[in-house]
Write an enzyme that holds these catalytic residues in place. Structure first.
Site, PDB file in Angstrom:
ATOM      1  CE  LYS A 206      -3.557   2.469   2.281  1.00  0.00           C
ATOM      2  NZ  LYS A 206      -4.651   2.404   3.234  1.00  0.00           N
ATOM      3  CE  LYS A 260      -6.217   1.360  -0.498  1.00  0.00           C
ATOM      4  NZ  LYS A 260      -6.816   1.027   0.790  1.00  0.00           N
TER       5      LYS A 260
HETATM    6  C1  PBG Z   1      -6.383   3.680   5.127  1.00  0.00           C
HETATM    7  C2  PBG Z   1      -7.042   3.546   3.810  1.00  0.00           C
HETATM    8  C3  PBG Z   1      -6.985   4.473   2.767  1.00  0.00           C
HETATM    9  C4  PBG Z   1      -7.659   3.943   1.699  1.00  0.00           C
HETATM   10  C5  PBG Z   1      -8.168   2.730   2.109  1.00  0.00           C
HETATM   11  N1  PBG Z   1      -7.767   2.463   3.423  1.00  0.00           N
HETATM   12  C6  PBG Z   1      -6.465   5.818   2.646  1.00  0.00           C
HETATM   13  C7  PBG Z   1      -5.310   6.257   3.373  1.00  0.00           C
HETATM   14  O1  PBG Z   1      -4.314   5.560   3.474  1.00  0.00           O
HETATM   15  O2  PBG Z   1      -5.412   7.374   3.865  1.00  0.00           O
HETATM   16  C8  PBG Z   1      -7.804   4.630   0.383  1.00  0.00           C
HETATM   17  C9  PBG Z   1      -8.612   3.958  -0.635  1.00  0.00           C
HETATM   18  C10 PBG Z   1      -9.039   4.845  -1.731  1.00  0.00           C
HETATM   19  O3  PBG Z   1      -8.515   5.943  -1.965  1.00  0.00           O
HETATM   20  O4  PBG Z   1      -9.970   4.437  -2.426  1.00  0.00           O
HETATM   21  N2  PBG Z   1      -6.471   2.613   5.982  1.00  0.00           N
END
Ligand code: PBG
Length: 327
Positions: A206, A260
């Site tokens: 991520k 992601k």
């Molecule tokens: C954080 C989380 C995020 C997303 C999913 N889980 C955003 C972040 O890290 O601030 C983003 C997903 C998206 O933008 O669709 N646990």
């Protein structure tokens, strides 16, 4: 002249690759990166009450009040989607510096899962494990005295959160927090509580991305977030990191891996699916989806994600894609 290369690949005019592209039946026969509804997961934003509200920055997607959840979930089930993934907009009054609400059994997500389990028992629900919807500073865990996310303390909270989500009836647990050691900690907590068969789908890669804006608006963490998440989310400029993360996740008991965002990280999707024996999924994130209003471009991007090796895709447009596939 016949060279080794022309022997292997053939050469014009004998070889004419367009023969395989001329007719639909052959194009379809040769395709392997096919898109089907059962490869798609729909993320759903849920809030306590009021009316459905468009997500700022991704207006075709809404945050739904709890009462609307069964209706949306039923659409997902009818469309034949693989699963839904729930994300809560927690009321400001329930957020604090530790994200305590995440570990209260009657929180919004736990109630949403129990409700859907009752109304649509056949629909799989993927539950996100992370504290950012619950903290008043928007980070994915509790902060230490230097203002950094405290790893081990956060992992303890994530274990408790994962257990609650399992008890509520989640079909898979998906930790998206990027703390070190969380997969092993969650696996052992689940196993001890008798949830040996509950899969962990780990957000293994991520990235600290600029594409999460609309999501943060939807869960209400955008305005709260101080600083950025580069101290725990992966660095887009370090291609070795996903290998190390994936290796550690496999060793700690992850069942599947998620990359992601998706489109700017297809190299990572491809590398992980080529080098690790676990299924790899990709998350087409909010800022990515917001750029895909045109349907043909949207579908082309989903196919690209599949072609890079993803077995499944989280997409805010999962229902839209399923409808387009039927046409
Ligand atoms: C954080 C989380 C995020 C997303 C999913 N889980 C955003 C972040 O890290 O601030 C983003 C997903 C998206 O933008 O669709 N646990």
């Amino acid at each position: 002249m016949e060279t080794t290369i022309s022997k292997l690949f053939g050469s014009y005019p004998k070889a004419r690759p367009r023969r395989l592209r001329r007719a639909g039946w052959l194009r379809n026969l040769c395709a392997t990166a096919r898109l089907t509804a059962d490869k798609l997961i729909l993320p759903i934003f849920v809030k306590e009450g009021g009316r459905a509200e468009p997500v700022t920055g991704m207006e075709s997607v809404a945050v739904h009040p709890l009462v609307e959840l069964p209706k949306i979930a039923e659409r997902a089930a009818k469309a034949g989607l693989a699963a839904v993934a729930l994300f809560p907009r927690v009321p400001m009054g329930k957020k604090d510096s530790q994200g305590e609400e995440a570990t209260r059994p009657d929180n919004l997500v736990c109630r949403s899962i129990s409700m859907l389990r009752k109304e649509l028992p056949q629909l799989a629900i993927i539950a996100d494990v992370a504290l950012d919807p619950y903290t008043d500073h928007g980070h994915d865990g509790a902060l230490d005295k230097n203002g950094e996310v405290a790893n081990d303390k956060t992992v303890a909270a994530l274990r408790a959160q994962a257990l609650l989500l399992a008890e509520a009836g989640a079909a898979a647990i998906a930790p998206s927090d990027m703390m070190d050691g969380r997969i092993g900690a969650i696996r052992s907590a689940l196993d001890k509580a008798g949830h040996q068969n509950l899969p962990i789908i780990s957000y293994t890669a991520k990235y600290a991305s600029a594409l999460y804006g609309p999501f943060r608006n939807a869960v209400g963490s955008a305005a709260l977030l101080k600083g950025d998440k580069r101290g725990y989310q992966l660095n887009p400029a370090n291609p070795k990191e996903p290998f190390r993360q994936a290796g550690m996740d496999v060793a700690q008991g992850a069942d599947a891996l998620i990359v992601k965002p998706a489109l700017p990280y297809l190299d990572v999707v491809q590398n992980l699916s080529n080098h690790f024996p676990l299924p790899v999924l990709a998350y087409q994130v909010s800022g990515e989806y917001a750029m895909l209003e045109d349907s043909e471009t949207f579908m082309e991007c989903l196919v690209s994600i599949r072609r890079s090796g993803a077995v499944g895709i989280f997409s805010y447009g999962a229902l839209r894609a399923a409808a387009l596939l039927k046409q």
